[in-house]
Design an enzyme around this catalytic site. Structure first.
Site, short mmCIF file in Angstrom:
data_model
loop_
_atom_site.label_atom_id
_atom_site.label_comp_id
_atom_site.label_asym_id
_atom_site.label_seq_id
_atom_site.Cartn_x
_atom_site.Cartn_y
_atom_site.Cartn_z
N CYS A 52 -61.29 21.73 -34.10
CA CYS A 52 -60.67 22.02 -35.39
C CYS A 52 -61.27 21.26 -36.56
O CYS A 52 -61.49 21.82 -37.63
CB CYS A 52 -59.16 21.81 -35.33
N HIS A 87 -53.91 18.37 -35.13
CA HIS A 87 -54.65 19.56 -35.54
C HIS A 87 -54.92 19.48 -37.04
O HIS A 87 -54.19 18.80 -37.77
CB HIS A 87 -53.82 20.80 -35.19
N SER A 104 -58.65 26.97 -33.58
CA SER A 104 -57.67 26.40 -32.68
C SER A 104 -57.74 27.13 -31.35
O SER A 104 -58.31 28.21 -31.26
CB SER A 104 -56.26 26.55 -33.28
#
Length: 163
Positions: A52, A87, A104
């Site tokens: 990510c 994330h 992702s």
């Protein structure tokens, strides 16, 4: 603008997600935007799978010449079954609308079309996406806007505000 951003997202997605757990690229988030862009160029040249944060680097580089697009890093911390997950995506704003670029393991946690009138609506969509993946979203941070000057050495503020 929607078409350009969707095209950039398609390119990021084509690099594929790196499931190995080992990073192929050195990422130093405490350095300036010049480091982000040089790392993004290397990622593009090597075309290896990415995670990510590398997707954010590539998205930031590929949108740097779009003066009409504001770009903000958005970091998430979630939990599932006692494990913590982190994330990051690149929130984008253009023409008064918000969306995001990223990568992702889950499709719902990366690209969001440029359609949200408010940043809070974009974050709300991510919150719903986390919930549909059985994750508890614990915290969301937003950073300062990224510069458009790819040679800038000004330090990037990745996490400034908790939302």
């Amino acid at each position: 603008m929607r078409g350009k951003l969707k095209h950039i997202q398609s390119y990021i997605t084509s690099l594929e997600y790196n499931y190995t757990g080992e990073a192929f690229f050195v990422k130093k988030k405490d350095r300036g935007f010049r480091h982000v862009t040089s790392t993004a160029k290397l990622i593009i040249r090597e075309a290896l799978p990415i995670q990510c944060v590398e997707a954010v680097f590539v998205g930031a580089y590929l949108t740097a010449d779009m003066a009409e697009v504001d770009r903000f890093p958005v970091c998430f911390r979630s939990s599932l079954d006692g494990r913590v997950y982190r994330h990051i995506v690149l929130a984008v704003r253009s023409g008064g609308k918000w969306g995001s670029l990223g990568l992702s393991r889950r499709d719902k946690l990366m690209y969001k079309e440029l359609k949200y009138d408010l940043f809070s609506k974009l974050v709300g969509d991510f919150r719903e996406s986390y919930a549909s993946s059985w994750h508890r979203l614990e915290q969301v941070w937003v950073g300062f806007p990224l510069p458009h000057d790819i040679s800038s050495n000004v330090a990037i503020k990745w996490k400034v505000l908790v939302v």
